[in-house]
Design a protein around this motif. Sequence first.
Motif, mmCIF file in Angstrom:
data_model
loop_
_atom_site.group_PDB
_atom_site.id
_atom_site.type_symbol
_atom_site.label_atom_id
_atom_site.label_comp_id
_atom_site.label_asym_id
_atom_site.label_seq_id
_atom_site.Cartn_x
_atom_site.Cartn_y
_atom_site.Cartn_z
ATOM 1 N N ARG A 185 -39.394 10.197 31.003
ATOM 2 C CA ARG A 185 -39.002 10.698 30.548
ATOM 3 C C ARG A 185 -39.800 12.491 30.521
ATOM 4 N NH1 ARG A 185 -32.861 9.571 28.084
ATOM 5 N NH2 ARG A 185 -31.613 8.686 30.382
ATOM 6 N N LEU A 186 -40.889 12.170 29.872
ATOM 7 C CA LEU A 186 -41.939 12.609 29.433
ATOM 8 C C LEU A 186 -41.648 14.633 30.607
ATOM 9 C CD1 LEU A 186 -44.917 10.665 27.964
ATOM 10 C CD2 LEU A 186 -42.910 12.108 26.513
ATOM 11 N N GLY A 187 -42.151 13.642 31.383
ATOM 12 C CA GLY A 187 -41.970 15.249 32.488
ATOM 13 C C GLY A 187 -41.280 15.672 33.774
ATOM 14 N N ASN A 188 -39.978 15.390 32.779
ATOM 15 C CA ASN A 188 -38.306 15.862 33.444
ATOM 16 C C ASN A 188 -37.515 16.293 32.567
ATOM 17 O OD1 ASN A 188 -38.940 13.955 35.273
ATOM 18 N ND2 ASN A 188 -38.195 12.054 35.014
ATOM 19 N N GLN A 216 -23.193 2.823 22.263
ATOM 20 C CA GLN A 216 -23.406 1.355 23.470
ATOM 21 C C GLN A 216 -23.877 2.500 24.180
ATOM 22 O OE1 GLN A 216 -20.190 0.356 24.783
ATOM 23 N NE2 GLN A 216 -19.083 2.298 24.459
ATOM 24 N N GLN A 217 -24.111 3.597 25.551
ATOM 25 C CA GLN A 217 -24.451 4.068 26.017
ATOM 26 C C GLN A 217 -26.092 3.951 26.533
ATOM 27 O OE1 GLN A 217 -22.538 5.790 27.772
ATOM 28 N NE2 GLN A 217 -20.955 4.888 26.456
ATOM 29 N N ARG A 218 -26.169 3.303 27.585
ATOM 30 C CA ARG A 218 -28.038 3.436 28.403
ATOM 31 C C ARG A 218 -27.965 4.709 28.703
ATOM 32 N NH1 ARG A 218 -26.986 -0.795 25.910
ATOM 33 N NH2 ARG A 218 -26.432 -3.172 27.576
ATOM 34 N N TYR A 219 -27.513 5.472 28.253
ATOM 35 C CA TYR A 219 -28.244 6.651 28.262
ATOM 36 C C TYR A 219 -29.379 7.249 27.898
ATOM 37 C CZ TYR A 219 -28.450 11.966 28.926
ATOM 38 O OH TYR A 219 -29.394 13.457 29.354
ATOM 39 N N PHE A 220 -29.260 6.755 26.651
ATOM 40 C CA PHE A 220 -30.478 7.111 25.858
ATOM 41 C C PHE A 220 -31.877 5.931 25.935
ATOM 42 C CE2 PHE A 220 -26.494 8.835 23.867
ATOM 43 C CZ PHE A 220 -26.951 10.182 23.819
ATOM 44 N N GLU A 221 -32.014 5.236 26.313
ATOM 45 C CA GLU A 221 -32.371 4.134 26.264
ATOM 46 C C GLU A 221 -32.093 3.216 28.667
ATOM 47 O OE1 GLU A 221 -35.541 1.247 24.349
ATOM 48 O OE2 GLU A 221 -34.518 2.486 22.934
ATOM 49 N N GLY A 242 -30.981 24.817 21.038
ATOM 50 C CA GLY A 242 -31.724 25.885 20.750
ATOM 51 C C GLY A 242 -32.807 25.200 21.998
ATOM 52 N N LEU A 243 -32.732 23.493 21.294
ATOM 53 C CA LEU A 243 -34.072 22.359 22.084
ATOM 54 C C LEU A 243 -32.971 22.400 23.662
ATOM 55 C CD1 LEU A 243 -36.283 20.924 21.776
ATOM 56 C CD2 LEU A 243 -34.868 19.194 20.749
ATOM 57 N N ILE A 244 -31.886 21.842 23.653
ATOM 58 C CA ILE A 244 -31.102 21.908 25.124
ATOM 59 C C ILE A 244 -31.802 23.167 25.897
ATOM 60 C CG2 ILE A 244 -28.820 21.469 25.643
ATOM 61 C CD1 ILE A 244 -28.419 19.741 23.024
ATOM 62 N N ASP A 245 -31.107 23.560 25.212
ATOM 63 C CA ASP A 245 -31.389 25.588 26.476
ATOM 64 C C ASP A 245 -33.157 25.524 26.681
ATOM 65 O OD1 ASP A 245 -30.252 27.514 27.247
ATOM 66 O OD2 ASP A 245 -31.443 28.501 26.080
ATOM 67 N N ARG A 246 -32.970 25.391 26.162
ATOM 68 C CA ARG A 246 -35.112 25.233 26.409
ATOM 69 C C ARG A 246 -35.028 23.927 27.539
ATOM 70 N NH1 ARG A 246 -36.366 26.049 21.622
ATOM 71 N NH2 ARG A 246 -36.521 24.328 20.229
ATOM 72 N N TYR A 247 -35.435 22.756 27.683
ATOM 73 C CA TYR A 247 -34.465 21.438 28.499
ATOM 74 C C TYR A 247 -33.887 21.890 29.688
ATOM 75 C CZ TYR A 247 -33.053 18.024 30.994
ATOM 76 O OH TYR A 247 -33.319 17.730 32.253
ATOM 77 N N ARG A 248 -33.063 22.834 29.501
ATOM 78 C CA ARG A 248 -32.398 23.408 30.730
ATOM 79 C C ARG A 248 -33.149 24.362 30.816
ATOM 80 N NH1 ARG A 248 -29.999 28.253 31.471
ATOM 81 N NH2 ARG A 248 -30.123 29.154 29.651
ATOM 82 N N GLN A 249 -33.890 25.348 30.724
ATOM 83 C CA GLN A 249 -34.897 26.515 31.408
ATOM 84 C C GLN A 249 -35.974 26.184 31.816
ATOM 85 O OE1 GLN A 249 -35.529 29.398 27.963
ATOM 86 N NE2 GLN A 249 -33.089 29.662 27.336
ATOM 87 N N GLY A 250 -36.326 24.156 31.387
ATOM 88 C CA GLY A 250 -37.412 23.654 31.865
ATOM 89 C C GLY A 250 -39.023 23.794 30.564
ATOM 90 N N GLN A 307 -38.996 22.411 27.673
ATOM 91 C CA GLN A 307 -39.002 20.980 27.240
ATOM 92 C C GLN A 307 -38.867 20.050 28.269
ATOM 93 O OE1 GLN A 307 -40.132 20.395 24.170
ATOM 94 N NE2 GLN A 307 -40.175 22.203 23.165
ATOM 95 N N PRO A 308 -38.991 18.741 27.604
ATOM 96 C CA PRO A 308 -39.209 17.564 28.599
ATOM 97 C C PRO A 308 -37.483 17.443 28.423
ATOM 98 C CG PRO A 308 -40.420 17.204 26.943
ATOM 99 C CD PRO A 308 -40.065 18.607 26.960
ATOM 100 N N LEU A 309 -37.253 16.438 29.233
ATOM 101 C CA LEU A 309 -35.528 15.571 28.470
ATOM 102 C C LEU A 309 -35.926 14.223 27.590
ATOM 103 C CD1 LEU A 309 -32.966 15.107 29.032
ATOM 104 C CD2 LEU A 309 -33.546 12.720 30.580
ATOM 105 N N LEU A 310 -37.407 14.209 26.533
ATOM 106 C CA LEU A 310 -37.489 13.867 25.959
ATOM 107 C C LEU A 310 -36.789 14.091 24.756
ATOM 108 C CD1 LEU A 310 -38.256 10.953 24.959
ATOM 109 C CD2 LEU A 310 -40.323 11.248 25.215
ATOM 110 N N ALA A 311 -37.238 15.353 24.583
ATOM 111 C CA ALA A 311 -37.158 15.566 23.319
ATOM 112 C C ALA A 311 -36.054 16.073 23.112
ATOM 113 C CB ALA A 311 -38.091 17.589 23.409
#
Length: 318
Positions: free
Chosen positions: A315-318, A301-306, A268-276, A278-282
Amino acid sequence: MSDKIPIGISACLLGENVRFDGGHKRLAFAVNELAPWVHFEPVCPEMAIGLPTPRPALRLVKLDEGQVALRFSNHHEGDLTLAMQQFSTRRVASLDHLCGYIVCAKSPSCGMERVRVYDPEGSNNRKSGTGIFTAELKRQLPWLPVEEDGRLYDPAIRENFVERIYTLNELNILRQSGLTRGGLIGFHSRYKLLLLAHSQPQYRELGRFVADIESWDSLDAFFIEYRQRLMDLLAHQATRRNHTNVLMHVQGYFRRQLNSRQRQELSGLIDRYRQGTQPLLAPITLLKHYMAEYPDAYLAQQRYFEPYPETLRLRLGN
């Protein structure tokens, strides 16, 4: 030796009074937010070629032969093109250690795009030019992230620029420590999810390129080509759709550990991000919580997370 990231910048953006009118164009984002993390190397090309401040304003002038000249806007005699080009060629040759550059918009020496180019009589102009110094910067260092102050007010452009300078900095450190095929493959592996968020087609293309590393006799030649391809890929802004695909991909790593309620909450959180809404940070924050609870070596090890310090709050506004 400083461990801050080396970044070039137009001196006026740091608040130095070097502009033609004796003033500056202090960029708060650079001075207040980026400064704790980077080492700025300021340049004012116009002062560097011997011009005083204040001084008559300069402009780009398109000549009959199609070339562009740098001249005073008040029709004061003198052509500064050769002096500026010679300085730019020499100065840029010493900047290949940089991880990014912030230039002053609209400047005939530093503007990145849409700089006014006048006809010889000065009666007409088009926003079609690039400042002479910045044109040389992009010619000699085509992989270098370059942005201008005005564009950095856009949150997406700002994040993309910071992400690129941190990526290039890590790649440069890897080269300085001694290139190995294993080191380059490991670097690429750490950035897979981040690259996937920027461009799926280029992600796959770059993956095939890295897989062919053994066929390269010169590791340094491979590095140079990889650096260009990597930075070209990251120059494409990450999209909400691509981020959503990455988040759903990561969600799959926890399908056995999470119960039905947890899976539903994350989906649900990912879908709310998709819909705009929620920010990506959530969703990333929730995924990082599950990563701590159910460790996975690949995800850890993934840099994606930081991709840069969290305190930059990009990432607060994205």
